[in-house]
Motif scaffolding. Sequence first.
Motif, PDB file in Angstrom:
ATOM      1  N   ARG A   8      96.235  47.391  -9.756  1.00 24.74           N
ATOM      2  CA  ARG A   8      95.603  47.806 -11.014  1.00 24.74           C
ATOM      3  C   ARG A   8      94.336  48.592 -10.701  1.00 24.74           C
ATOM      4  NH1 ARG A   8      92.402  44.110 -15.342  1.00 24.74           N
ATOM      5  NH2 ARG A   8      91.503  43.429 -13.366  1.00 24.74           N
ATOM      6  N   VAL A   9      94.231  49.776 -11.268  1.00 26.15           N
ATOM      7  CA  VAL A   9      93.081  50.653 -11.034  1.00 26.15           C
ATOM      8  C   VAL A   9      91.870  50.159 -11.812  1.00 26.15           C
ATOM      9  CG1 VAL A   9      92.153  52.977 -11.416  1.00 26.15           C
ATOM     10  CG2 VAL A   9      94.507  52.690 -10.583  1.00 26.15           C
ATOM     11  N   ARG A  10      90.743  50.087 -11.087  1.00 23.61           N
ATOM     12  CA  ARG A  10      89.429  49.827 -11.677  1.00 23.61           C
ATOM     13  C   ARG A  10      88.592  51.046 -11.364  1.00 23.61           C
ATOM     14  NH1 ARG A  10      88.830  44.827 -13.490  1.00 23.61           N
ATOM     15  NH2 ARG A  10      87.789  46.119 -15.052  1.00 23.61           N
ATOM     16  N   LYS A  11      88.315  51.842 -12.356  1.00 24.94           N
ATOM     17  CA  LYS A  11      87.657  53.139 -12.176  1.00 24.94           C
ATOM     18  C   LYS A  11      86.137  52.985 -12.206  1.00 24.94           C
ATOM     19  CE  LYS A  11      88.703  57.634 -12.235  1.00 24.94           C
ATOM     20  NZ  LYS A  11      89.820  58.296 -11.643  1.00 24.94           N
ATOM     21  N   ILE A  12      85.474  53.616 -11.243  1.00 22.51           N
ATOM     22  CA  ILE A  12      84.015  53.644 -11.188  1.00 22.51           C
ATOM     23  C   ILE A  12      83.596  55.094 -10.994  1.00 22.51           C
ATOM     24  CG2 ILE A  12      81.980  52.974  -9.863  1.00 22.51           C
ATOM     25  CD1 ILE A  12      83.291  50.290  -9.377  1.00 22.51           C
ATOM     26  N   ALA A  13      82.731  55.575 -11.879  1.00 21.18           N
ATOM     27  CA  ALA A  13      82.359  56.990 -11.876  1.00 21.18           C
ATOM     28  C   ALA A  13      80.874  57.187 -11.601  1.00 21.18           C
ATOM     29  CB  ALA A  13      82.751  57.633 -13.211  1.00 21.18           C
ATOM     30  N   ARG A  14      80.455  56.783 -10.420  1.00 22.08           N
ATOM     31  CA  ARG A  14      79.072  57.022  -9.990  1.00 22.08           C
ATOM     32  C   ARG A  14      78.936  56.655  -8.523  1.00 22.08           C
ATOM     33  NH1 ARG A  14      74.731  52.726 -12.079  1.00 22.08           N
ATOM     34  NH2 ARG A  14      73.838  53.212 -10.070  1.00 22.08           N
ATOM     35  N   VAL A  15      77.875  57.128  -7.905  1.00 22.54           N
ATOM     36  CA  VAL A  15      77.578  56.745  -6.530  1.00 22.54           C
ATOM     37  C   VAL A  15      77.269  55.246  -6.532  1.00 22.54           C
ATOM     38  CG1 VAL A  15      75.965  57.031  -4.608  1.00 22.54           C
ATOM     39  CG2 VAL A  15      76.735  59.036  -5.888  1.00 22.54           C
ATOM     40  N   ILE A  16      77.843  54.532  -5.553  1.00 27.69           N
ATOM     41  CA  ILE A  16      77.675  53.084  -5.473  1.00 27.69           C
ATOM     42  C   ILE A  16      77.054  52.713  -4.133  1.00 27.69           C
ATOM     43  CG2 ILE A  16      78.922  50.875  -5.350  1.00 27.69           C
ATOM     44  CD1 ILE A  16      78.884  52.020  -8.158  1.00 27.69           C
ATOM     45  N   SER A  17      75.976  51.947  -4.190  1.00 28.55           N
ATOM     46  CA  SER A  17      75.346  51.442  -2.971  1.00 28.55           C
ATOM     47  C   SER A  17      75.833  50.025  -2.701  1.00 28.55           C
ATOM     48  CB  SER A  17      73.818  51.446  -3.117  1.00 28.55           C
ATOM     49  OG  SER A  17      73.410  50.406  -3.985  1.00 28.55           O
ATOM     50  N   THR A  18      75.561  49.544  -1.512  1.00 26.54           N
ATOM     51  CA  THR A  18      75.931  48.156  -1.204  1.00 26.54           C
ATOM     52  C   THR A  18      75.123  47.188  -2.066  1.00 26.54           C
ATOM     53  OG1 THR A  18      74.415  48.158   0.680  1.00 26.54           O
ATOM     54  CG2 THR A  18      76.745  48.591   1.147  1.00 26.54           C
ATOM     55  N   THR A  63      80.646  58.896  -3.912  1.00 26.65           N
ATOM     56  CA  THR A  63      80.439  58.160  -2.670  1.00 26.65           C
ATOM     57  C   THR A  63      80.307  56.668  -2.962  1.00 26.65           C
ATOM     58  OG1 THR A  63      79.313  60.075  -1.736  1.00 26.65           O
ATOM     59  CG2 THR A  63      78.987  57.972  -0.612  1.00 26.65           C
ATOM     60  N   PHE A  64      80.957  55.862  -2.134  1.00 24.48           N
ATOM     61  CA  PHE A  64      81.006  54.415  -2.354  1.00 24.48           C
ATOM     62  C   PHE A  64      80.461  53.690  -1.130  1.00 24.48           C
ATOM     63  CE2 PHE A  64      82.830  50.224  -2.775  1.00 24.48           C
ATOM     64  CZ  PHE A  64      82.854  50.008  -4.152  1.00 24.48           C
ATOM     65  N   GLY A  65      79.554  52.733  -1.343  1.00 26.10           N
ATOM     66  CA  GLY A  65      79.078  51.865  -0.273  1.00 26.10           C
ATOM     67  C   GLY A  65      77.947  52.407   0.566  1.00 26.10           C
ATOM     68  N   ILE A  66      77.108  53.266  -0.014  1.00 31.87           N
ATOM     69  CA  ILE A  66      75.971  53.770   0.763  1.00 31.87           C
ATOM     70  C   ILE A  66      74.912  52.683   0.874  1.00 31.87           C
ATOM     71  CG2 ILE A  66      76.355  56.165   0.141  1.00 31.87           C
ATOM     72  CD1 ILE A  66      73.992  55.883  -1.848  1.00 31.87           C
ATOM     73  N   GLY A  67      74.006  52.854   1.821  1.00 33.70           N
ATOM     74  CA  GLY A  67      72.881  51.926   1.921  1.00 33.70           C
ATOM     75  C   GLY A  67      72.941  51.046   3.139  1.00 33.70           C
ATOM     76  N   SER A  68      72.671  49.783   2.909  1.00 37.53           N
ATOM     77  CA  SER A  68      72.494  48.835   4.002  1.00 37.53           C
ATOM     78  C   SER A  68      73.806  48.478   4.688  1.00 37.53           C
ATOM     79  CB  SER A  68      71.846  47.551   3.477  1.00 37.53           C
ATOM     80  OG  SER A  68      72.785  46.830   2.716  1.00 37.53           O
ATOM     81  N   SER A  69      73.675  47.712   5.749  1.00 34.77           N
ATOM     82  CA  SER A  69      74.849  47.263   6.499  1.00 34.77           C
ATOM     83  C   SER A  69      75.345  45.924   5.976  1.00 34.77           C
ATOM     84  CB  SER A  69      74.510  47.148   7.987  1.00 34.77           C
ATOM     85  OG  SER A  69      73.479  46.187   8.166  1.00 34.77           O
TER      86      SER A  69
END
Length: 174
Positions: A8-18, A63-69
């Motif tokens: 099932r698709v869950r749509k996210i329309a923005r840059v996402i950080s961790t 972009t998905f998952g930017i930021g910290s480790s």
Amino acid sequence: MTTLGPLRVRKIARVISTDDIIPGRYKHMYTDTSELAKHVFENIFPGLAETFRPGDVICSTATFGIGSSREQAASSLLAAGVQAVIAPSFGRIFFRNAWNLGLIAVEVVTLDAGEGDTLCIDVDTGRIEGPGRPAAFSPPPVRMLEMVNAGGLLPLVASRLAEQGRIRVRGLVQ
């Protein structure tokens, strides 16, 4: 063969950080990923965590998952039921953490899928089938697929060491 679906698709329309995925205040509060899963995206999409279920795929338009480790970003998504994330690009550390934990992350520039649609991902061939036109991505190396199929990097390493008789892992070696 690694095929996922129907998802099932869950749509996210923005840059996402961790930090958007799992707020930092929970990082040391919980070690149980099922507790962390209750808080995914709570700062930017309150209530979204409660709507995830096993077999979901996040389709991001940025972009998905930017930021910290923060490894908890990938582990909390898995615990929430997310099996894969599709995005045009990923923060490199999130991308590697995702695969290391068994969360499939594939880069697709444009995907013709909306919230609630269903799709299937053939990870071996790099093909996504859904309600719109098919999308293609570069299939991951065989070693990354081995990690996913084993449940992540640590279970894969433990299994290999057990096969060599170098360690004894409950459930893997008698």
